[in-house]
Write a protein that holds these residues in place. Sequence first.
Motif, mmCIF file in Angstrom:
data_model
loop_
_atom_site.group_PDB
_atom_site.id
_atom_site.type_symbol
_atom_site.label_atom_id
_atom_site.label_comp_id
_atom_site.label_asym_id
_atom_site.label_seq_id
_atom_site.Cartn_x
_atom_site.Cartn_y
_atom_site.Cartn_z
ATOM 1 N N THR A 42 -51.141 -60.248 36.028
ATOM 2 C CA THR A 42 -50.684 -61.927 36.447
ATOM 3 C C THR A 42 -49.575 -61.918 37.671
ATOM 4 O O THR A 42 -48.541 -60.924 37.746
ATOM 5 C CB THR A 42 -49.991 -62.458 35.172
ATOM 6 O OG1 THR A 42 -51.047 -62.360 34.107
ATOM 7 C CG2 THR A 42 -49.705 -63.702 35.530
ATOM 8 N N TYR A 83 -46.802 -64.307 39.463
ATOM 9 C CA TYR A 83 -45.869 -65.208 39.339
ATOM 10 C C TYR A 83 -45.202 -65.526 40.779
ATOM 11 O O TYR A 83 -44.902 -64.897 41.509
ATOM 12 C CB TYR A 83 -44.627 -65.013 38.435
ATOM 13 C CG TYR A 83 -45.416 -64.606 37.078
ATOM 14 C CD1 TYR A 83 -45.705 -65.485 36.156
ATOM 15 C CD2 TYR A 83 -45.672 -63.246 36.848
ATOM 16 C CE1 TYR A 83 -46.040 -65.458 34.844
ATOM 17 C CE2 TYR A 83 -45.934 -62.920 35.371
ATOM 18 C CZ TYR A 83 -46.192 -64.169 34.328
ATOM 19 O OH TYR A 83 -46.884 -63.717 33.195
ATOM 20 N N SER A 124 -47.902 -69.416 37.908
ATOM 21 C CA SER A 124 -48.807 -68.465 37.585
ATOM 22 C C SER A 124 -50.227 -68.463 38.192
ATOM 23 O O SER A 124 -50.809 -69.277 38.240
ATOM 24 C CB SER A 124 -48.833 -68.143 36.141
ATOM 25 O OG SER A 124 -49.283 -69.102 35.484
ATOM 26 N N HIS A 127 -38.713 -58.379 38.731
ATOM 27 C CA HIS A 127 -39.292 -58.035 37.557
ATOM 28 C C HIS A 127 -38.809 -56.438 37.066
ATOM 29 O O HIS A 127 -39.228 -55.878 37.979
ATOM 30 C CB HIS A 127 -40.457 -58.342 37.006
ATOM 31 C CG HIS A 127 -40.933 -57.909 35.531
ATOM 32 N ND1 HIS A 127 -41.445 -56.844 35.355
ATOM 33 C CD2 HIS A 127 -40.580 -58.684 34.511
ATOM 34 C CE1 HIS A 127 -41.643 -56.675 33.936
ATOM 35 N NE2 HIS A 127 -41.252 -57.768 33.476
ATOM 36 N N GLY A 144 -39.027 -55.376 31.534
ATOM 37 C CA GLY A 144 -39.389 -56.523 30.740
ATOM 38 C C GLY A 144 -38.411 -57.812 31.141
ATOM 39 O O GLY A 144 -38.482 -58.718 30.419
ATOM 40 N N THR A 166 -31.413 -64.753 34.573
ATOM 41 C CA THR A 166 -32.432 -63.829 33.896
ATOM 42 C C THR A 166 -33.091 -64.243 32.913
ATOM 43 O O THR A 166 -32.831 -65.613 32.317
ATOM 44 C CB THR A 166 -31.623 -62.557 33.403
ATOM 45 O OG1 THR A 166 -30.856 -62.987 32.322
ATOM 46 C CG2 THR A 166 -31.152 -61.547 34.515
ATOM 47 N N THR A 167 -34.306 -63.938 32.374
ATOM 48 C CA THR A 167 -35.102 -64.461 31.153
ATOM 49 C C THR A 167 -36.100 -63.308 30.798
ATOM 50 O O THR A 167 -36.319 -62.459 31.740
ATOM 51 C CB THR A 167 -35.827 -65.805 31.626
ATOM 52 O OG1 THR A 167 -36.240 -66.143 30.209
ATOM 53 C CG2 THR A 167 -37.096 -65.580 32.681
ATOM 54 N N ARG A 168 -36.632 -63.233 29.660
ATOM 55 C CA ARG A 168 -37.596 -62.379 29.303
ATOM 56 C C ARG A 168 -39.052 -63.411 29.379
ATOM 57 O O ARG A 168 -39.878 -62.622 29.084
ATOM 58 C CB ARG A 168 -37.328 -61.639 28.008
ATOM 59 C CG ARG A 168 -36.425 -60.513 27.995
ATOM 60 C CD ARG A 168 -36.028 -60.004 26.809
ATOM 61 N NE ARG A 168 -35.056 -58.681 26.994
ATOM 62 C CZ ARG A 168 -35.664 -57.468 27.406
ATOM 63 N NH1 ARG A 168 -36.571 -57.377 27.684
ATOM 64 N NH2 ARG A 168 -34.569 -56.615 27.350
ATOM 65 N N ASP A 169 -38.598 -64.658 29.170
ATOM 66 C CA ASP A 169 -39.967 -65.328 29.216
ATOM 67 C C ASP A 169 -39.790 -66.344 30.171
ATOM 68 O O ASP A 169 -39.076 -67.479 29.988
ATOM 69 C CB ASP A 169 -39.830 -66.125 27.889
ATOM 70 C CG ASP A 169 -41.357 -66.845 27.322
ATOM 71 O OD1 ASP A 169 -42.090 -67.115 28.531
ATOM 72 O OD2 ASP A 169 -41.611 -67.187 26.260
ATOM 73 N N LEU A 170 -40.866 -66.469 31.155
ATOM 74 C CA LEU A 170 -40.634 -67.523 32.292
ATOM 75 C C LEU A 170 -40.846 -68.942 31.976
ATOM 76 O O LEU A 170 -40.347 -69.940 32.281
ATOM 77 C CB LEU A 170 -41.702 -67.067 33.443
ATOM 78 C CG LEU A 170 -41.467 -66.044 34.419
ATOM 79 C CD1 LEU A 170 -42.604 -65.656 35.047
ATOM 80 C CD2 LEU A 170 -40.198 -66.103 35.083
ATOM 81 N N ARG A 171 -41.630 -69.031 30.571
ATOM 82 C CA ARG A 171 -41.850 -70.435 29.993
ATOM 83 C C ARG A 171 -40.966 -71.005 29.489
ATOM 84 O O ARG A 171 -40.721 -72.283 29.167
ATOM 85 C CB ARG A 171 -43.175 -70.494 29.405
ATOM 86 C CG ARG A 171 -44.217 -70.017 30.289
ATOM 87 C CD ARG A 171 -45.633 -69.837 29.325
ATOM 88 N NE ARG A 171 -46.699 -69.865 30.282
ATOM 89 C CZ ARG A 171 -47.118 -68.770 30.997
ATOM 90 N NH1 ARG A 171 -46.353 -67.548 30.955
ATOM 91 N NH2 ARG A 171 -48.272 -68.719 31.570
ATOM 92 N N GLN A 172 -39.730 -70.139 29.249
ATOM 93 C CA GLN A 172 -38.623 -70.783 28.552
ATOM 94 C C GLN A 172 -37.407 -71.163 29.486
ATOM 95 O O GLN A 172 -36.297 -71.235 28.962
ATOM 96 C CB GLN A 172 -38.107 -69.848 27.319
ATOM 97 C CG GLN A 172 -38.901 -69.443 26.346
ATOM 98 C CD GLN A 172 -39.690 -70.795 25.559
ATOM 99 O OE1 GLN A 172 -38.759 -71.687 25.221
ATOM 100 N NE2 GLN A 172 -40.968 -70.994 25.594
#
Length: 534
Positions: A64, A66, A82, A114, A117, A139-145
Amino acid sequence: MSFTFSSPQILRKSIGVLVVLISLILLAPCSAQSIRPSSTVTTYRNPVIAGDFADPSVIRVGDTYYAVGTSSEWGPAFPIYSSKDLINWTYIGPVFAKIPAWTVGSFWAPELYHRDGIFYLYYTARRKADKHSFIGVATTRDLRQGFTDHGLLLEWTSEAIDPFIIEDNQKRYITWKAYGLDKGKAIEILGAELAPDGLKVTGKAFTLIKAESTGWEAGGAEGQALFKRGRYFYMLYSGNTCCGPQCNYQVGLARAERLQGPWEKLAGNPVLIGDDAWKCPGHGTVVTTPDNRYFYLHHAYNGTDFTFTGRQGVLSELVWNEQTQWPTFRYGASTPAQAESPVKTPQRPITGVSTDLAGTAEQLPWVWDVSLPTPVFTTPKGQLQLMPTTANQVGSFLGLVLKKGTYTFSVGVSPQDKLLQSICLYGDANNALGLGIRGDSLELWHVKDGARQVIKKQLRNNEPSDVTLQVRSYVGRFYEFGVLTKAGVFQRLVDTPVDGSFLPRWDRAPRIGISVSGQPNKGSMIHSVSMKYN
């Protein structure tokens, strides 16, 4: 160049002739702009991310891709997309639904990275305390959040912008543009080592390249994208004026065996320049495909819509000369209008919006003026109720990014007394253009430099209460405003298209949407939104 049209019919015919001529030029067999489709080659056409999406940063994680881009003075800050193939992109949300506390605007040049993780976002923003632009990190571990902001990362003299991250021997480095606002100093691309967690600058700054004082770099150097191949680090960087009607952005190439240099600039710079199809290309990121093709996702202005739709996301491929160990752009020194796709999947066409808003209003990718309070809206019974919470000449605004300059945008409205509900082209709080309804009266208006003027006012005697307001845009500059009858006939308010060239277009493009002004605590009643691109 100036334009004068005596009627909307002449305007449409002139635009039609222009589009045909541009199409013939782009598809000419001898053109370096495109390749001829065949039964064995799948092609794509630029843009791959339509609309205002400047300074794109792209990464590949697994299968994927991004991408994130500049949002400038629009909220929510930094849109994320994405893709599985680099040519079909889906909006997945913003980096920041609520802007970081230390910032106030100018959300530019994000860098997505990235590792282990964790997604990192290094970004430029103006600091609230002094309005200077510096670099933050989130930072994030989930782009959608969305992302968690860690605040200011790098402050450097009067300005530090355009972050880019690269690894060398397991160490992480940040690079940035410096001295752009410092008189008497040449603009430089600097670098420094980051802490292992990527959240602090720990190393001493060093110079990668300096902008030349003459030639194509006379306007500066910025938007650097670094990558490693073989024994060399390579850098694509941009120079000259990035934005606005007088832009002359171009891309150069440099390389070095060590990140700290010395860096060698290609003697043939610039390697990517503008043409009639795509103007002022630059500031992007290089990403490799699983089969080891190199692509540069960058921005450029469409030659027809130009600054009225902003700097769009375009894709150019790099190929390698194994003798010289320098890359070149596969289709010559300009952005390809059409090119061989990274994959065999077809490219989806650019689509608009058509919704009655029942249960869908919150899902639309709304944007707003980040300098003003975030718009407040609800959707009871399928109606979009936008509250007039902003006390300025335009009112509260909720808009959409424009993907093309020629389109038809319609909004179904239930009129209310003491509340002006408008279809609106919004540049900023002091410059906008719209057609609104208040009770049984239509108002065509504009706000220029903060001063509001009603261009025409018209009563709707014995007309149905609900009304569909509509604007028809031509190349993003000329607008016909009117209403649709029950039979679907367009009735324009004025015969001559309105010129919207006064709307600000330097580092952004206008948005189309809804504005509401008037009685506080009384929301709009919008029941449908439709966008059709021509």
